[in-house]
Write a protein that holds these residues in place. Structure first.
Motif, PDB file in Angstrom:
ATOM      1  N   PRO A  99       0.830  -1.205   0.000  1.00  0.00           N
ATOM      2  CA  PRO A  99       0.000   0.000   0.000  1.00  0.00           C
ATOM      3  C   PRO A  99       0.865   1.255   0.000  1.00  0.00           C
ATOM      4  CG  PRO A  99      -0.736  -1.522   1.695  1.00  0.00           C
ATOM      5  CD  PRO A  99       0.541  -2.064   1.152  1.00  0.00           C
ATOM      6  N   ILE A 100       0.407   2.262  -0.712  1.00  0.00           N
ATOM      7  CA  ILE A 100       1.224   3.466  -0.883  1.00  0.00           C
ATOM      8  C   ILE A 100       1.429   4.186   0.446  1.00  0.00           C
ATOM      9  CG2 ILE A 100      -0.703   5.003  -1.436  1.00  0.00           C
ATOM     10  CD1 ILE A 100       1.475   5.801  -3.777  1.00  0.00           C
ATOM     11  N   GLY A 101       0.487   4.002   1.372  1.00  0.00           N
ATOM     12  CA  GLY A 101       0.603   4.638   2.683  1.00  0.00           C
ATOM     13  C   GLY A 101       1.873   4.228   3.420  1.00  0.00           C
ATOM     14  N   GLN A 102       2.340   2.998   3.160  1.00  0.00           N
ATOM     15  CA  GLN A 102       3.571   2.527   3.804  1.00  0.00           C
ATOM     16  C   GLN A 102       4.739   3.420   3.428  1.00  0.00           C
ATOM     17  OE1 GLN A 102       3.909  -0.189   5.832  1.00  0.00           O
ATOM     18  NE2 GLN A 102       1.690  -0.448   5.805  1.00  0.00           N
ATOM     19  N   VAL A 129      11.297  -0.667   4.435  1.00  0.00           N
ATOM     20  CA  VAL A 129       9.831  -0.672   4.529  1.00  0.00           C
ATOM     21  C   VAL A 129       9.177  -1.391   3.345  1.00  0.00           C
ATOM     22  CG1 VAL A 129       7.771   0.766   4.707  1.00  0.00           C
ATOM     23  CG2 VAL A 129       9.869   1.445   5.863  1.00  0.00           C
ATOM     24  N   VAL A 130       9.525  -0.968   2.117  1.00  0.00           N
ATOM     25  CA  VAL A 130       8.792  -1.508   0.963  1.00  0.00           C
ATOM     26  C   VAL A 130       9.241  -2.931   0.627  1.00  0.00           C
ATOM     27  CG1 VAL A 130       8.261  -1.165  -1.455  1.00  0.00           C
ATOM     28  CG2 VAL A 130       8.363   0.782   0.053  1.00  0.00           C
ATOM     29  N   MET A 131      10.564  -3.126   0.480  1.00  0.00           N
ATOM     30  CA  MET A 131      11.052  -4.423   0.021  1.00  0.00           C
ATOM     31  C   MET A 131      10.670  -5.597   0.928  1.00  0.00           C
ATOM     32  SD  MET A 131      11.772  -4.216  -2.836  1.00  0.00           S
ATOM     33  CE  MET A 131      12.744  -5.121  -3.969  1.00  0.00           C
ATOM     34  N   PRO A 132      10.834  -5.461   2.263  1.00  0.00           N
ATOM     35  CA  PRO A 132      10.467  -6.607   3.109  1.00  0.00           C
ATOM     36  C   PRO A 132       9.020  -7.042   2.923  1.00  0.00           C
ATOM     37  CG  PRO A 132      11.671  -4.989   4.381  1.00  0.00           C
ATOM     38  CD  PRO A 132      11.399  -4.372   3.062  1.00  0.00           C
ATOM     39  N   GLN A 133       8.132  -6.079   2.680  1.00  0.00           N
ATOM     40  CA  GLN A 133       6.733  -6.449   2.472  1.00  0.00           C
ATOM     41  C   GLN A 133       6.510  -6.980   1.065  1.00  0.00           C
ATOM     42  OE1 GLN A 133       3.807  -3.674   4.166  1.00  0.00           O
ATOM     43  NE2 GLN A 133       5.548  -2.356   4.565  1.00  0.00           N
ATOM     44  N   ALA A 134       7.192  -6.335   0.082  1.00  0.00           N
ATOM     45  CA  ALA A 134       7.019  -6.785  -1.303  1.00  0.00           C
ATOM     46  C   ALA A 134       7.554  -8.206  -1.463  1.00  0.00           C
ATOM     47  CB  ALA A 134       7.746  -5.842  -2.251  1.00  0.00           C
ATOM     48  N   PHE A 135       8.672  -8.485  -0.778  1.00  0.00           N
ATOM     49  CA  PHE A 135       9.338  -9.778  -0.937  1.00  0.00           C
ATOM     50  C   PHE A 135       8.402 -10.921  -0.629  1.00  0.00           C
ATOM     51  CE2 PHE A 135      11.790 -13.233   1.012  1.00  0.00           C
ATOM     52  CZ  PHE A 135      12.525 -13.609  -0.096  1.00  0.00           C
ATOM     53  N   ARG A 136       7.721 -10.850   0.534  1.00  0.00           N
ATOM     54  CA  ARG A 136       6.911 -12.006   0.876  1.00  0.00           C
ATOM     55  C   ARG A 136       5.633 -12.079   0.049  1.00  0.00           C
ATOM     56  NH1 ARG A 136       4.682 -10.926   6.886  1.00  0.00           N
ATOM     57  NH2 ARG A 136       3.135  -9.396   6.327  1.00  0.00           N
ATOM     58  N   MET A 137       5.220 -10.939  -0.525  1.00  0.00           N
ATOM     59  CA  MET A 137       4.069 -11.014  -1.410  1.00  0.00           C
ATOM     60  C   MET A 137       4.437 -11.629  -2.753  1.00  0.00           C
ATOM     61  SD  MET A 137       1.731  -7.747  -1.033  1.00  0.00           S
ATOM     62  CE  MET A 137       1.506  -6.945   0.518  1.00  0.00           C
ATOM     63  N   THR A 138       5.735 -11.616  -3.108  1.00  0.00           N
ATOM     64  CA  THR A 138       6.107 -12.195  -4.393  1.00  0.00           C
ATOM     65  C   THR A 138       6.371 -13.691  -4.293  1.00  0.00           C
ATOM     66  OG1 THR A 138       8.388 -11.636  -3.977  1.00  0.00           O
ATOM     67  CG2 THR A 138       7.131 -10.095  -5.304  1.00  0.00           C
ATOM     68  N   ILE A 139       6.528 -14.221  -3.055  1.00  0.00           N
ATOM     69  CA  ILE A 139       6.884 -15.636  -2.957  1.00  0.00           C
ATOM     70  C   ILE A 139       5.800 -16.568  -3.527  1.00  0.00           C
ATOM     71  CG2 ILE A 139       7.481 -17.498  -1.349  1.00  0.00           C
ATOM     72  CD1 ILE A 139       9.731 -15.577  -1.838  1.00  0.00           C
ATOM     73  N   PRO A 140       4.517 -16.445  -3.113  1.00  0.00           N
ATOM     74  CA  PRO A 140       3.531 -17.373  -3.690  1.00  0.00           C
ATOM     75  C   PRO A 140       3.422 -17.284  -5.211  1.00  0.00           C
ATOM     76  CG  PRO A 140       2.619 -16.272  -1.777  1.00  0.00           C
ATOM     77  CD  PRO A 140       3.906 -15.596  -2.076  1.00  0.00           C
ATOM     78  N   PRO A 141       3.352 -16.072  -5.812  1.00  0.00           N
ATOM     79  CA  PRO A 141       3.317 -16.043  -7.279  1.00  0.00           C
ATOM     80  C   PRO A 141       4.559 -16.659  -7.910  1.00  0.00           C
ATOM     81  CG  PRO A 141       2.747 -13.893  -6.416  1.00  0.00           C
ATOM     82  CD  PRO A 141       3.158 -14.719  -5.261  1.00  0.00           C
ATOM     83  N   SER A 184       1.846   2.157  -6.837  1.00  0.00           N
ATOM     84  CA  SER A 184       1.306   2.620  -8.101  1.00  0.00           C
ATOM     85  C   SER A 184       1.935   3.959  -8.461  1.00  0.00           C
ATOM     86  CB  SER A 184      -0.208   2.730  -8.017  1.00  0.00           C
ATOM     87  OG  SER A 184      -0.553   3.370  -6.809  1.00  0.00           O
ATOM     88  N   ASN A 185       2.386   4.680  -7.437  1.00  0.00           N
ATOM     89  CA  ASN A 185       2.999   5.976  -7.718  1.00  0.00           C
ATOM     90  C   ASN A 185       4.364   6.000  -7.035  1.00  0.00           C
ATOM     91  OD1 ASN A 185       3.654   8.543  -8.237  1.00  0.00           O
ATOM     92  ND2 ASN A 185       2.025   9.471  -6.999  1.00  0.00           N
ATOM     93  N   SER A 186       5.425   5.674  -7.799  1.00  0.00           N
ATOM     94  CA  SER A 186       6.714   5.464  -7.161  1.00  0.00           C
ATOM     95  C   SER A 186       7.370   6.780  -6.784  1.00  0.00           C
ATOM     96  CB  SER A 186       7.628   4.662  -8.074  1.00  0.00           C
ATOM     97  OG  SER A 186       7.674   5.252  -9.332  1.00  0.00           O
ATOM     98  N   SER A 187       6.776   7.914  -7.155  1.00  0.00           N
ATOM     99  CA  SER A 187       7.430   9.182  -6.855  1.00  0.00           C
ATOM    100  C   SER A 187       7.438   9.456  -5.353  1.00  0.00           C
ATOM    101  CB  SER A 187       6.745  10.324  -7.589  1.00  0.00           C
ATOM    102  OG  SER A 187       5.460  10.532  -7.052  1.00  0.00           O
ATOM    103  N   VAL A 188       6.619   8.707  -4.578  1.00  0.00           N
ATOM    104  CA  VAL A 188       6.667   8.882  -3.135  1.00  0.00           C
ATOM    105  C   VAL A 188       8.018   8.457  -2.589  1.00  0.00           C
ATOM    106  CG1 VAL A 188       5.404   8.391  -1.017  1.00  0.00           C
ATOM    107  CG2 VAL A 188       4.261   8.187  -3.202  1.00  0.00           C
TER     108      VAL A 188
END
Lengths: 215, 304
Positions: free
Chosen positions: A111-114, A132-144, B2-6
């Motif tokens: 989520p962009i709020g993160q 912040v972003v990568m640790p969350q993105a990483f585990r979301m990419t494992i199942p796919p 969706s908006n990487s500029s953040v």
């Protein structure tokens, strides 16, 4: 049943090649896919266009055509690759856009709020992405990604149609040699494929389930 | 994101200029690479003392001026591929509906065997299934291709529909039952139509996969587009045309698949704007299915 036990060495010879194809093209596809995914989110416009076109074209080409190109057209154009190498190249190219999309959807899923939150507490670009972003993105990419590798396992069978002696080719040879035990031979091969695909499928489903609930 | 500029500060004029320059340089490099490949292919080549013309020489492409060649490609190749895909799609959707109803049955001894059969079908390579049907049932190549594709894609469509049924709000079924419908009536008249519509993008995306997989018929000996062009025409006109025939085959396949994928994407946008539900990614059927299954399981585990 006897036919299966007698021919176990042939099965395993084929199975070894299947595993080899799976591991080598899996790693190569991960590398190419990561490059394509980072091109797609890069600020450089022409790279983004290239990656999009590549993804769209490769994903809409049947695997049979990709392997046909690698195994028959490339030698015709003058390459001297062995059939095994050709199949590995074909499988990794074919799998790479799927890897790229799995990675991209993982990063898009955070989520962009993160990112906004971490920016607003004063973290820089590297900290935002790395902590912040990568640790969350990483585990979301494992199942796919597991899903992509299940598809790759099944796709290695197509290489058997293009002069690579892996499990499918071994099965076809055995089935032709043992006309009276065709069903047993084919079920034996199916078991070997299922040994890889079903546990991976259960794992992917469970991880996805766990993380869907947490989201 | 969706908006990487953040992630970083908004680029100023300098950063924008740098990224524009990088974009131009990368674009030139990519175009140069493509041009180099085309140039290499276009060069005449030596082979055993004879000089052969390059791959874009008219002498390698002249057969395509003959309308009979195109007629053959379209009526023998494209039509054979489309026929297999169409018959298999119809069977796959029908099987999918049956599988989804059996799989979501209340009776354990119907549900559990169906689950096992579906897992078995999903975990096997389609090619092995084609070989199985070809050798054991001795059906001929066309029906082997059609039956294997129907079973495999039917299992996936069934799983998608089941996930769609499970993810429906509980109130739909309760409302149906409270109106005096039988459980089966409520399922068929109330729940199933909604699930089908919600899962339509996944089903169409799966049909793209099915269309691509008809080319596996090449390996089990069904004369579809690839085999018609490469083996039949290739051996009739000789090796000289192998490359041009392959290019034509590739372009035809890409056209068919891209048209169907764009249709899937359009459909998914349309359905998502009408229903409030989460938009399922139509790009990749297997990923969308994974998400749908997980959502359904999450809803089920919450319980009453």
């Amino acid at each position: 049943m006897d036919a299966v036990i007698e021919n176990l060495p042939t099965y395993f010879e084929g199975f070894r090649m299947t595993l080899l194809l799976l591991v080598v093209s899996g790693i190569a596809a991960l590398v190419i896919g990561t490059i394509i995914a980072s091109m797609r989110i890069s600020p450089v416009g022409s790279l983004r266009v290239f990656a999009t076109v590549y993804t769209e074209l490769v994903r809409n080409t049947p695997l049979t055509l990709v392997l046909f190109f690698c195994a028959i057209i490339l030698p015709y154009l003058g390459s001297e690759l062995t059939y095994v190498t050709a199949a590995m190249i074909g499988l990794s190219v074919y799998t790479s856009p799927f890897v790229a999309e799995a990675l991209r959807s993982g990063i898009n899923g955070v989520p962009i709020g993160q990112a906004e939150a971490s920016r607003s507490v004063g973290l820089g670009f590297t900290q935002t992405v790395g902590l912040v972003v990568m640790p969350q993105a990483f585990r979301m990419t494992i199942p796919p990604l597991i899903n992509v590798f299940i598809a790759l396992t099944k796709n290695t069978s197509v290489a058997g149609g293009f002069f690579v002696f892996e499990l499918f080719a071994a099965t076809r040879e055995l089935a032709n040699a043992n006309g009276d035990a065709v069903i047993a031979i084919l079920l034996g091969a199916a078991t070997l494929y299922l040994v890889i695909t079903i546990p991976l499928g259960i794992l992917a489903g469970q991880l996805e389930r766990k993380w869907v609930v947490q989201r | 994101m969706s908006n990487s500029s953040v992630l970083f500060d908004a680029p100023g004029p300098k950063a924008r200029r740098i990224s524009l320059i990088a974009s131009i340089i990368a674009g030139i490099l990519i175009l140069a690479g493509v041009a180099w490949m085309i140039w290499t292919l276009a060069q005449p080549r030596e082979s055993g003392g004879i000089t052969l013309p390059g791959f874009f020489d008219p002498s390698r492409w002249d057969i395509f001026a003959d309308p009979e060649v195109w007629q053959f490609i379209v009526f023998e190749g494209v039509l054979a591929t489309l026929r297999a895909a169409l018959v298999a799609s119809v069977f796959a959707i029908a099987l999918g509906i049956v599988f989804s109803l059996l799989r979501s049955s209340q009776v354990a001894w119907i549900r559990i065997p169906t689950t096992i059969v579906l897992e078995f079908l999903r975990g096997m390579p389609v090619l092995l299934m084609m070989l199985f049907i070809l050798l054991v049932l001795n059906t001929g190549a066309f029906w082997a291709v059609v039956a294997a594709l129907s079973l495999y894609n039917g299992a996936l469509i069934g799983e998608a529909l089941r996930a769609g049924l499970a993810a429906l709000p509980r109130g739909q079924r309760e409302a149906g039952l409270s109106l005096g419908m039988r459980p089966l009536q409520s399922k068929m008249l109330v729940e199933f139509p909604q699930a089908f519509r919600q899962m339509l993008p996944i089903i169409v995306a799966q049909l793209v996969v099915l269309l691509k997989d008809t080319s596996l018929g090449y390996i089990v000996g069904y004369t579809e587009l690839l085999r018609t062009n490469m083996n039949v025409l290739g051996s009739f006109y000789g090796n000289r045309y192998l490359f041009s025939l392959f290019v034509v085959t590739l372009v035809l396949y890409l056209t068919m698949n891209l048209l169907l994928s764009w249709f899937a994407r359009w459909l998914s946008k349309r359905t998502s704007s009408q229903s409030a539900g989460k938009r399922l990614d139509p790009e990749d059927a297997s990923q969308a299915l994974l998400v749908a299954e997980a959502t359904a399981a999450a809803r089920e585990s919450k319980g009453p």
